[in-house]
Design an enzyme around this catalytic site. Structure first.
Site, PDB file in Angstrom:
ATOM      1  N   TYR A 137       0.818  -1.211   0.000  1.00  0.00           N
ATOM      2  CA  TYR A 137       0.000   0.000   0.000  1.00  0.00           C
ATOM      3  C   TYR A 137       0.855   1.266   0.000  1.00  0.00           C
ATOM      4  O   TYR A 137       0.446   2.292  -0.524  1.00  0.00           O
ATOM      5  CB  TYR A 137      -0.893   0.037   1.248  1.00  0.00           C
ATOM      6  CG  TYR A 137      -2.214  -0.664   1.080  1.00  0.00           C
ATOM      7  CD1 TYR A 137      -2.276  -2.047   0.960  1.00  0.00           C
ATOM      8  CD2 TYR A 137      -3.407   0.055   1.054  1.00  0.00           C
ATOM      9  CE1 TYR A 137      -3.495  -2.689   0.822  1.00  0.00           C
ATOM     10  CE2 TYR A 137      -4.626  -0.581   0.915  1.00  0.00           C
ATOM     11  CZ  TYR A 137      -4.670  -1.943   0.801  1.00  0.00           C
ATOM     12  OH  TYR A 137      -5.872  -2.571   0.658  1.00  0.00           O
ATOM     13  N   LYS A 188       3.196 -15.510   2.495  1.00  0.00           N
ATOM     14  CA  LYS A 188       3.437 -16.205   1.228  1.00  0.00           C
ATOM     15  C   LYS A 188       4.949 -16.439   1.175  1.00  0.00           C
ATOM     16  O   LYS A 188       5.639 -16.074   0.219  1.00  0.00           O
ATOM     17  CB  LYS A 188       2.914 -15.337   0.061  1.00  0.00           C
ATOM     18  CG  LYS A 188       2.963 -15.990  -1.291  1.00  0.00           C
ATOM     19  CD  LYS A 188       1.934 -17.094  -1.503  1.00  0.00           C
ATOM     20  CE  LYS A 188       2.126 -17.764  -2.849  1.00  0.00           C
ATOM     21  NZ  LYS A 188       1.284 -18.981  -3.024  1.00  0.00           N
ATOM     22  N   ASP A 221      -2.874 -18.221   0.150  1.00  0.00           N
ATOM     23  CA  ASP A 221      -3.822 -18.887  -0.774  1.00  0.00           C
ATOM     24  C   ASP A 221      -4.572 -19.995  -0.051  1.00  0.00           C
ATOM     25  O   ASP A 221      -5.789 -20.155  -0.179  1.00  0.00           O
ATOM     26  CB  ASP A 221      -3.105 -19.405  -2.032  1.00  0.00           C
ATOM     27  CG  ASP A 221      -1.862 -20.219  -1.729  1.00  0.00           C
ATOM     28  OD1 ASP A 221      -1.372 -20.209  -0.569  1.00  0.00           O
ATOM     29  OD2 ASP A 221      -1.355 -20.893  -2.652  1.00  0.00           O
ATOM     30  N   ASP A 245      -6.532  -7.080   3.797  1.00  0.00           N
ATOM     31  CA  ASP A 245      -7.612  -6.429   3.057  1.00  0.00           C
ATOM     32  C   ASP A 245      -8.491  -7.495   2.418  1.00  0.00           C
ATOM     33  O   ASP A 245      -9.726  -7.467   2.529  1.00  0.00           O
ATOM     34  CB  ASP A 245      -7.006  -5.513   1.978  1.00  0.00           C
ATOM     35  CG  ASP A 245      -8.068  -4.815   1.146  1.00  0.00           C
ATOM     36  OD1 ASP A 245      -9.038  -4.319   1.747  1.00  0.00           O
ATOM     37  OD2 ASP A 245      -7.931  -4.772  -0.088  1.00  0.00           O
ATOM     38  N   ASP A 249     -12.392  -9.149   3.981  1.00  0.00           N
ATOM     39  CA  ASP A 249     -13.644  -9.132   3.209  1.00  0.00           C
ATOM     40  C   ASP A 249     -14.216 -10.547   3.121  1.00  0.00           C
ATOM     41  O   ASP A 249     -15.417 -10.753   3.270  1.00  0.00           O
ATOM     42  CB  ASP A 249     -13.403  -8.619   1.777  1.00  0.00           C
ATOM     43  CG  ASP A 249     -13.787  -7.153   1.606  1.00  0.00           C
ATOM     44  OD1 ASP A 249     -13.689  -6.407   2.608  1.00  0.00           O
ATOM     45  OD2 ASP A 249     -14.170  -6.756   0.492  1.00  0.00           O
TER      46      ASP A 249
END
Ligand code: IPM
Ligand code: MG
Length: 373
Positions: A137, A188, A221, A245, A249
């Site tokens: 970001y 990751k 993932d 983020d 959601d």
């Protein structure tokens, strides 16, 4: 008295929330002072910038900050400096709001509103601890440029410093310890160096101050898949900005509606920001269809985290629960042809919760009086 700062595209959201807060404050003789300021789209329109100085100043002076929503298609084509999101990101950075807490707790009354099977979502209680001031970001270099051969490139830099990871890991250990003590760190690291550092630092912090916390690690993932497969395996999740983020959601959808979920963004010192997880939903702006409960529950988190008034927070939560128990639903949480459901608008939902706050308080004091003979 407490200063709060509030703003919105859907005026009905803050108006309802303020009503509920005032009613709750009244029960304890607390008066809230509100200083309403602009952020995002409305600030671009009124002040030519998504993050006006007056807003920053007011935020710094406040005890706590209550926020509604910032965006809409109207501003999507603007240059980045004049987009609502830029204001939000500037606020997070300048107020140092690095710890974003996003709870996703299944609400028994709304299980049928989830897109997943009842047995999968019943009892889900997850807290996503999202780092909010770093990562891709804010990483530099960033931008779109053209190389010598005339090819255009877009780039952002996924980058974390050790202190940035350390401070969010410390918060996550704390949060997990106060919950079920199970912390899953998301990365990751099989591909990204920035994630390898993330994982190493989380492991170190766990060794230093993770007493009582059981730590595990999961690739992002896999986490995205596990969240819909069997979400009850998760208690507390800690992750970087972009993974958080996305996963927050996803987690929010488990519990029925984005319209129900609050969040807290906390700095190491100074006021926090409390806001619903949902965005501005421009498609329903002005139609009185928005669900004010996420913002009311954000005010409940504010009472707990910033104002040292946990009983007020509990009162707001109880009032929301009682209104749901009575069958009232905004459109987003209504089940098709749901038995015993009454469809209401944003304003009416706010009024119902306000009335419940008073009613619950009366009932409590009556009970107290009678138990004292
Ligand atoms: C969120 C939002 C923001 C983010 C946007 C509006 C900048 O999606 O708070 O999750 O990406 O952080
Ligand atoms: Mg988001």
């Amino acid at each position: 008295t407490t200063e709060i700062y509030t703003l919105s595209l859907h005026d009905a959201l803050p108006i309802s929330t303020v009503k509920v807060l005032d009613a709750a404050g009244e029960t304890k003789g607390i008066t809230f002072n509100y200083d309403e300021q602009l952020l995002g789209g409305c600030a671009i329109d009124a002040a030519g910038t998504p993050w006006p100085d007056a807003t920053l100043k007011s935020c710094r002076a406040a005890d706590s900050i209550l926020m509604a929503a910032i965006g809409g298609p109207k501003w999507d084509g603007n240059p980045r400096g004049l987009r609502p999101e830029t204001g939000l990101l500037a606020m997070r950075q300048e107020l140092g709001l690095f710890a974003n807490l996003r709870p996703a707790k299944a609400i028994p009354q709304l299980l049928d509103a989830s897109s997943l099977k009842r047995e999968v979502v019943e009892g889900v209680d997850i807290m996503v601890v999202r780092e909010l001031c770093g990562d891709v970001y804010f990483g530099k270099p960033a931008g779109i440029y053209t190389d010598a051969a005339g090819v255009r490139w877009g780039q952002n830099n996924m980058i974390y410093s050790e202190p940035e990871i350390e401070r969010i890991a410390v918060v996550a250990m704390d949060v997990a310890r106060k919950r079920q003590g199970k912390l899953t760190s998301i990365d990751k690291a099989n591909v990204l160096d920035v994630s390898q550092l993330w994982k190493d630092v989380v492991i170190r912090v766990h060794g230093e101050c993770g007493g009582g916390v059981e730590l595990s690690h999961m690739y992002v993932d896999n986490a995205a898949m596990q969240l819909v497969r069997w979400p009850k395996q998760f208690d507390t999740i800690v992750c970087g900005n972009i993974f958080g983020d996305i996963l927050s959601d996803e987690a929010s959808m488990l519990v029925g509606s984005l319209g129900m979920l609050p969040s807290a963004s906390l700095p190491s010192e100074g006021p926090g920001v409390f806001e619903p997880i949902h965005g501005s939903a421009p498609d329903i702006a002005g139609t009185d269809a928005a669900n004010p409960l996420a913002m009311i529950l954000s005010a409940a988190m504010m009472c707990q985290y910033d104002l040292a008034q946990p009983e007020l927070g509990q009162l707001l939560e109880d009032a929301v629960e009682a209104v749901l128990d009575a069958g009232y639903r905004t459109r987003d949480i209504a089940t098709d042809g749901g038995k015993g459901e009454t469809l209401v608008g944003c304003k009416e939902m706010g009024d119902l919760v306000t009335a419940k706050v008073a009613e619950l308080t009366d009932r409590k004091s009556t009970r107290l009086n009678s138990s004292h003979g």
